[in-house]
Write a protein that holds these residues in place. Sequence first.
Motif, PDB file in Angstrom:
ATOM      1  N   HIS A  35       0.841  -1.196   0.000  1.00  0.00           N
ATOM      2  CA  HIS A  35       0.000   0.000   0.000  1.00  0.00           C
ATOM      3  C   HIS A  35       0.876   1.246   0.000  1.00  0.00           C
ATOM      4  O   HIS A  35       1.840   1.347   0.754  1.00  0.00           O
ATOM      5  CB  HIS A  35      -0.909  -0.005   1.229  1.00  0.00           C
ATOM      6  CG  HIS A  35      -2.093   0.898   1.098  1.00  0.00           C
ATOM      7  ND1 HIS A  35      -2.002   2.265   1.202  1.00  0.00           N
ATOM      8  CD2 HIS A  35      -3.406   0.633   0.846  1.00  0.00           C
ATOM      9  CE1 HIS A  35      -3.194   2.819   1.045  1.00  0.00           C
ATOM     10  NE2 HIS A  35      -4.070   1.838   0.824  1.00  0.00           N
ATOM     11  N   THR A  36       0.532   2.196  -0.825  1.00  0.00           N
ATOM     12  CA  THR A  36       1.365   3.402  -0.974  1.00  0.00           C
ATOM     13  C   THR A  36       1.404   4.243   0.290  1.00  0.00           C
ATOM     14  O   THR A  36       2.381   4.966   0.524  1.00  0.00           O
ATOM     15  CB  THR A  36       0.840   4.259  -2.139  1.00  0.00           C
ATOM     16  OG1 THR A  36      -0.564   4.521  -1.933  1.00  0.00           O
ATOM     17  CG2 THR A  36       1.030   3.532  -3.465  1.00  0.00           C
ATOM     18  N   GLU A  37       0.345   4.189   1.124  1.00  0.00           N
ATOM     19  CA  GLU A  37       0.342   4.978   2.356  1.00  0.00           C
ATOM     20  C   GLU A  37       1.280   4.389   3.406  1.00  0.00           C
ATOM     21  O   GLU A  37       1.793   5.110   4.259  1.00  0.00           O
ATOM     22  CB  GLU A  37      -1.086   5.062   2.917  1.00  0.00           C
ATOM     23  CG  GLU A  37      -2.048   5.850   2.023  1.00  0.00           C
ATOM     24  CD  GLU A  37      -3.420   5.963   2.655  1.00  0.00           C
ATOM     25  OE1 GLU A  37      -3.602   5.424   3.777  1.00  0.00           O
ATOM     26  OE2 GLU A  37      -4.309   6.572   2.034  1.00  0.00           O
ATOM     27  N   LYS A  38       1.521   3.082   3.352  1.00  0.00           N
ATOM     28  CA  LYS A  38       2.394   2.430   4.321  1.00  0.00           C
ATOM     29  C   LYS A  38       3.824   2.303   3.819  1.00  0.00           C
ATOM     30  O   LYS A  38       4.771   2.377   4.601  1.00  0.00           O
ATOM     31  CB  LYS A  38       1.839   1.043   4.674  1.00  0.00           C
ATOM     32  CG  LYS A  38       0.496   1.082   5.378  1.00  0.00           C
ATOM     33  CD  LYS A  38       0.031  -0.327   5.748  1.00  0.00           C
ATOM     34  CE  LYS A  38      -1.303  -0.292   6.478  1.00  0.00           C
ATOM     35  NZ  LYS A  38      -1.771  -1.667   6.838  1.00  0.00           N
ATOM     36  N   SER A  80       6.305   3.888   0.956  1.00  0.00           N
ATOM     37  CA  SER A  80       6.533   4.873  -0.107  1.00  0.00           C
ATOM     38  C   SER A  80       7.441   4.300  -1.179  1.00  0.00           C
ATOM     39  O   SER A  80       8.105   3.266  -0.990  1.00  0.00           O
ATOM     40  CB  SER A  80       7.166   6.134   0.487  1.00  0.00           C
ATOM     41  OG  SER A  80       8.446   5.814   1.025  1.00  0.00           O
ATOM     42  N   ASP A  81       7.480   4.978  -2.348  1.00  0.00           N
ATOM     43  CA  ASP A  81       8.368   4.538  -3.419  1.00  0.00           C
ATOM     44  C   ASP A  81       9.819   4.540  -2.971  1.00  0.00           C
ATOM     45  O   ASP A  81      10.592   3.624  -3.287  1.00  0.00           O
ATOM     46  CB  ASP A  81       8.203   5.454  -4.647  1.00  0.00           C
ATOM     47  CG  ASP A  81       6.890   5.211  -5.373  1.00  0.00           C
ATOM     48  OD1 ASP A  81       6.258   4.172  -5.097  1.00  0.00           O
ATOM     49  OD2 ASP A  81       6.503   6.051  -6.208  1.00  0.00           O
TER      50      ASP A  81
END
Length: 474
Positions: A335-338, A340-341
């Motif tokens: 998940h992008t909220e947990k 990051s790139d």
Amino acid sequence: MSSLRPESVISSSAAFSPIIPDDDEDPIIRSIDVFISPELSRTLHLLQFPIQPVITSASSSSNKNNSSKATTPIEAKLRPKHNMLELEYPIPNSALGGHSHQQADNIHLTQRTFTSNAIAPVTHMALAKLDKAGERLDIIPLQKDVLQMRPSFKHLHNHEEEDDTQTNVEKAGDSNTTISGKQKPILFQKKESDRSASARRNSYAHKKASEESEEWIELDVHGSEGKWSSVRKDELRKIVCANREQTIQLAKSKFTDGDGGHYVRSLNYMESISSAFADPADMMVMGEPTSESTTTAGEDVDETAVAELASKLVVLLQEGLGKMIPFSVLRSNFHTEKVSDEMLIMALSSCAVLVRGNFALKSSLAQFLKKDVMKEMRDLMMLLLNMHGSIQRERLVRAFETKASTDDDYAVINADIITFVLETMAKLLNGCWVSKVPDDVVFAAKFPKFAACHGVYWMRKKKMLKELVELYEL
């Protein structure tokens, strides 16, 4: 040799452990001195019994004395070069069920043989002894392989071999009678090639012959029942640390000064992931800014969280024998909220390498490759794919045959092994092997600094593999 006091443990871990408040619901009730006793480290084996005989569990539940007899072998012998151990255990009459007279000679046994399977330790292991007062703990670090003991059925094979031997003797006698008086022909044998010699050395028959060539060493068995022998007492004394005045500290991390966390992270069974944080040269993108942010990665991303994420990525990258996976596919698993790139790429850079825009598991973490030279071969394949976009298998075979002529360690690599590893990452197209996954130019465009760091990594790897690259390109 050395000791470790409680205060040294507290001081070395204080830098990365939270402060425990005074009103903690689980207070410390005892402090135990911990001592390291390395004298037996190089000779002590841990034995495991995954398949426990039923008679042992039955006797342990019925009688303590019977339990000690059932778990103590009557004979033991060792082949130290091949890490082979054999233990002979008696079979009680009660285990035969009263049908011994109906059993064939090769099945009617009075003792049972257990043979070992050596398992190299993949993490830190130790045996410890706590004194009766509960104030001192002596620890013996284990350096030898773990020996898993399993029942042997060689008595059945021996019976079959005796029948085959008798049949062969009878046939040989008949043939000698037939050809007696005739002249024997002169036979010429072709010289063995390097490839056939390599195949012979890697064969099961050669492995068995090598094992059988080593003589068994009979071991003295000192059981637990009765009085202890003087030898057993002498060995038990070595468990106690001889030098209790010398204090040792936990290993310090090279990445962050003085936090003592390097040793704790090294307890992770994935050694290469831990070493990535110990050596900033291998952590290729640590501290590099992304294209979207100008802050330092080491300031914004929790190192422990990155290590945990890397361990999850290794599981994903192990699937399909380490085949290459696009960044977009890996990105979709978190998940992008947990995650990051930036955090994902940092974790990838500790356990994977970038090959033409896609990520492949580092060869040092490839569990399907057991030898270092095979992992080096996989690195060479990824390097060639990254440089040329394709691989010529015949050139690769010739390069390793030439290398094996001067270095016996490379004799294990043959054409079949090269094809097997190639098939994990590439496919045959127009006479050349190309990547199974299409090139991804999007990743380098979106994260140019990270892609450049991986480019530097491959430049270093090319220097390390210079000789093999030159042999390939001849």
